[in-house]
Design a protein around this motif. Structure first.
Motif, mmCIF file in Angstrom:
data_model
loop_
_atom_site.group_PDB
_atom_site.id
_atom_site.type_symbol
_atom_site.label_atom_id
_atom_site.label_comp_id
_atom_site.label_asym_id
_atom_site.label_seq_id
_atom_site.Cartn_x
_atom_site.Cartn_y
_atom_site.Cartn_z
ATOM 1 N N GLY A 184 0.835 -1.209 0.000
ATOM 2 C CA GLY A 184 0.000 0.000 0.000
ATOM 3 C C GLY A 184 0.865 1.253 0.000
ATOM 4 N N SER A 185 1.833 1.303 -0.911
ATOM 5 C CA SER A 185 2.807 2.418 -0.882
ATOM 6 C C SER A 185 2.200 3.742 -1.355
ATOM 7 N N THR A 186 1.045 3.685 -2.032
ATOM 8 C CA THR A 186 0.464 4.923 -2.562
ATOM 9 C C THR A 186 -0.501 5.605 -1.585
ATOM 10 N N GLY A 187 -0.739 4.985 -0.436
ATOM 11 C CA GLY A 187 -1.688 5.554 0.530
ATOM 12 C C GLY A 187 -1.017 6.519 1.494
ATOM 13 N N SER A 188 -1.787 6.932 2.490
ATOM 14 C CA SER A 188 -1.304 7.908 3.467
ATOM 15 C C SER A 188 -0.101 7.360 4.250
ATOM 16 N N ILE A 189 -0.223 6.160 4.796
ATOM 17 C CA ILE A 189 0.906 5.574 5.539
ATOM 18 C C ILE A 189 2.039 5.196 4.584
ATOM 19 N N GLY A 190 1.679 4.664 3.423
ATOM 20 C CA GLY A 190 2.697 4.245 2.453
ATOM 21 C C GLY A 190 3.570 5.404 2.011
ATOM 22 N N THR A 191 2.951 6.537 1.680
ATOM 23 C CA THR A 191 3.750 7.677 1.191
ATOM 24 C C THR A 191 4.608 8.260 2.329
ATOM 25 N N LEU A 195 7.254 -2.436 -3.714
ATOM 26 C CA LEU A 195 6.197 -1.422 -3.618
ATOM 27 C C LEU A 195 4.918 -2.029 -4.182
ATOM 28 N N THR A 196 3.792 -1.805 -3.503
ATOM 29 C CA THR A 196 2.531 -2.342 -4.027
ATOM 30 C C THR A 196 1.427 -1.304 -3.892
ATOM 31 N N ALA A 197 0.472 -1.365 -4.834
ATOM 32 C CA ALA A 197 -0.705 -0.500 -4.761
ATOM 33 C C ALA A 197 -1.878 -1.234 -5.382
ATOM 34 N N ASN A 198 -3.019 -0.601 -5.358
ATOM 35 C CA ASN A 198 -4.212 -1.230 -5.917
ATOM 36 C C ASN A 198 -4.591 -0.584 -7.243
ATOM 37 N N ASN A 199 -4.879 0.718 -7.209
ATOM 38 C CA ASN A 199 -5.378 1.419 -8.405
ATOM 39 C C ASN A 199 -4.507 2.569 -8.876
ATOM 40 N N ASN A 200 -3.774 3.153 -7.963
ATOM 41 C CA ASN A 200 -3.056 4.383 -8.299
ATOM 42 C C ASN A 200 -1.752 4.080 -9.046
ATOM 43 N N ALA A 201 -1.935 3.680 -10.317
ATOM 44 C CA ALA A 201 -0.780 3.241 -11.117
ATOM 45 C C ALA A 201 0.221 4.377 -11.313
ATOM 46 N N GLU A 202 -0.305 5.589 -11.508
ATOM 47 C CA GLU A 202 0.614 6.698 -11.805
ATOM 48 C C GLU A 202 1.574 6.985 -10.661
ATOM 49 N N LEU A 203 1.019 7.037 -9.451
ATOM 50 C CA LEU A 203 1.892 7.298 -8.299
ATOM 51 C C LEU A 203 2.846 6.126 -8.064
ATOM 52 N N LEU A 204 2.339 4.922 -8.273
ATOM 53 C CA LEU A 204 3.193 3.737 -8.093
ATOM 54 C C LEU A 204 4.391 3.792 -9.054
ATOM 55 N N ILE A 205 4.132 4.189 -10.290
ATOM 56 C CA ILE A 205 5.205 4.291 -11.292
ATOM 57 C C ILE A 205 6.230 5.353 -10.844
ATOM 58 N N GLU A 206 5.698 6.496 -10.413
ATOM 59 C CA GLU A 206 6.582 7.586 -9.970
ATOM 60 C C GLU A 206 7.459 7.114 -8.786
ATOM 61 N N GLN A 207 6.828 6.418 -7.843
ATOM 62 C CA GLN A 207 7.586 5.923 -6.677
ATOM 63 C C GLN A 207 8.646 4.912 -7.109
ATOM 64 N N ALA A 208 8.256 4.032 -8.033
ATOM 65 C CA ALA A 208 9.190 2.979 -8.468
ATOM 66 C C ALA A 208 10.389 3.592 -9.196
ATOM 67 N N ARG A 209 10.140 4.604 -9.998
ATOM 68 C CA ARG A 209 11.240 5.247 -10.732
ATOM 69 C C ARG A 209 12.191 5.937 -9.747
ATOM 70 N N LYS A 210 11.637 6.449 -8.671
ATOM 71 C CA LYS A 210 12.465 7.174 -7.695
ATOM 72 C C LYS A 210 13.224 6.214 -6.764
ATOM 73 N N PHE A 211 12.516 5.189 -6.241
ATOM 74 C CA PHE A 211 13.130 4.353 -5.199
ATOM 75 C C PHE A 211 13.752 3.058 -5.741
ATOM 76 N N LYS A 212 13.466 2.745 -6.985
ATOM 77 C CA LYS A 212 14.040 1.575 -7.663
ATOM 78 C C LYS A 212 13.984 0.287 -6.818
ATOM 79 N N PRO A 213 12.779 -0.166 -6.489
ATOM 80 C CA PRO A 213 12.675 -1.430 -5.761
ATOM 81 C C PRO A 213 12.968 -2.603 -6.695
ATOM 82 N N GLN A 214 13.110 -3.791 -6.098
ATOM 83 C CA GLN A 214 13.298 -4.999 -6.912
ATOM 84 C C GLN A 214 11.983 -5.389 -7.594
#
Ligand code: NDP
Length: 385
Positions: free
Chosen positions: A11-18, A36-55
């Motif tokens: 739930g990385s795109t939510g209040s606690i996740g961010t 990193l995982t999310a449900n619907n917020n693909a755009e924020l998930l992509i932005e987070q993944a590009r920044k934090f580079k998880p596996q």
């Protein structure tokens, strides 16, 4: 240099996740992100993944898979979709800690998988303990892993109990802000709107927990969460309204002494504490100033008006699948209210009726809890047709 702790965020795109990602960014010498995982917020998930580079990145809603996969194609990130891969991914040996920041019953399955894999759990998803507290605590003992609470009240209690292993708890006080409708009568509550309920006076949180705070169900869920985390009886758990949200909760010991944990309301404090327990890390989070708060005040909750709190105590004392049923009913009524389909007072009325009508199971296993959850959801949906 010490090895960085590797965190999987559900739930990385939510209040606690961010806010967890904020901490990871600020404390980059101590933490890194592997999932990193999310449900619907693909755009924020992509932005987070590009920044934090998880596996790994997992998008639960498969409709967004292509979008996420394509957007991350130039990076060495493995992208999955759906619920099933999640359980396998968080059990990878590289993951040290799982932050359960997703909302609702959906947190139960991955949390069970993470505990079975012996991962340390930073638990924000209180619904997991509400629904299956007994089972979860048994699993933690079996797999020799621990749950570190993220909920601010439970983090406060956890912090107060450091160094007190030999000293039994006499009782605890969970503090409650009272939410946007503190002091309202039943009559005043009759016409309140979702927009009003979504304006919490002290905390910025996701929509579900904000409505739960307004209806006092959040405090009810926290009472049950505290029972399991700290092995308490109903009689040992008290709730006190403290509108300033400075004292986050209190433990009272057998010699009458009380320990409280306090500070400005900022979830990054308990999140960081859980991630780095038992050590505290220096940070730039604003400090509390006594002179800004010349008065810290306390009030009783009126449980005839805020009936959800009473229902939570009833479900806790009844045991078995009762808390699971109450939680499931509430997930549906909370959403129905947010969507303008029922009134505010109907939340608690329907929760109460579901608790009374969904079949009781005194000793449910995990499978039976999934059945009870589905039965309670279906029961509420039938009732409002
Ligand atoms: P939010 O609604 O802000 O975020 C929920 C997160 O979970 C989002 O990332 C969402 O993804 C994701 N999610 C939802 N359903 C699923 C699913 N089926 N599979 C995978 N991911 C999913 O919630 P909060 O951050 O406010 O709350 C999270 C948990 O923490 C709750 O249990 C809450 O009670 C608890 N908590 C929250 C506090 C707070 O201050 N917010 C304080 C104390 C406890 P997407 O965005 O893509 O939909």
């Amino acid at each position: 240099m010490e090895k960085k702790k590797n965190i999987a965020i559900l739930g990385s795109t939510g209040s606690i996740g961010t806010q967890t990602l904020d901490i990871i960014e600020q404390q980059a010498d101590s933490f890194e992100v592997s999932v990193l995982t999310a449900n619907n917020n693909a755009e924020l998930l992509i932005e987070q993944a590009r920044k934090f580079k998880p596996q790994y990145v997992v998008i639960a809603n498969k409709r967004h898979y292509k979008q996420v996969k394509n957007a991350l194609a130039d990076l060495r990130i493995i992208v999955h979709a759906g619920d099933d891969p999640l359980e396998e991914i968080i059990c990878q040996p590289t993951v040290d800690m799982v932050m359960t920041a997703l909302v609702g019953f959906a947190g139960l399955k991955p949390t069970v998988a993470a505990i079975r894999a012996g991962k340390e759990i930073a638990l924000a998803n209180k619904e997991t303990l509400v629904v299956a507290g007994e089972l979860i605590m048994e699993l933690c003992a079996l797999h020799k892993t621990s749950i570190i609470p993220v909920d601010s009240e439970h983090s406060a209690l956890f912090q107060c109990l450091v160094g007190e292993k030999e000293n039994p708890i006499e009782k605890i006080y969970l503090t409650a802000s009272g939410g946007p409708f503190r002091g309202y009568s039943l009559d005043q509550l009759r016409a309140v709107t979702p927009q009003q309920a979504l304006k919490h006076p002290n905390w910025e949180m996701g929509a579900k927990i904000t409505i739960d705070s307004a209806s006092m169900m959040n405090k009810g869920l926290e009472v049950i969460e505290a029972k399991w985390l700290f092995d308490l009886t109903a009689g040992q758990i008290d709730v006190i309204v403290h509108p300033q949200s400075i004292i986050h909760s209190i433990v009272q010991f057998q010699d009458s002494s009380m320990k409280a944990q306090m500070g400005l309301p900022d979830m990054r404090v308990p999140i960081q504490y859980a991630m780095n327990y038992p050590e505290r890390l220096q940070n730039d989070i604003p400090r509390f100033n006594f002179l800004d708060y010349p008065e810290l005040t306390f009030e009783q909750v009126d449980t005839d008006v805020f009936k959800n709190l009473k229902l939570a105590y009833q479900a806790m004392e009844k045991g078995g699948n009762a808390a699971c049923v109450l939680n499931a009913a509430n997930e549906i009524t909370n959403k129905l209210f947010r969507d303008g389909k029922i009134s505010f007072l109907e939340i608690a009325d329907l929760n109460e009726a579901a608790l009374a009508n969904v079949p009781y199971n005194p000793q449910p296993g995990l499978k039976a809890l999934f059945e009870s959850d589905a039965q309670a959801r279906a029961w509420v949906k039938r009732e409002i047709k």
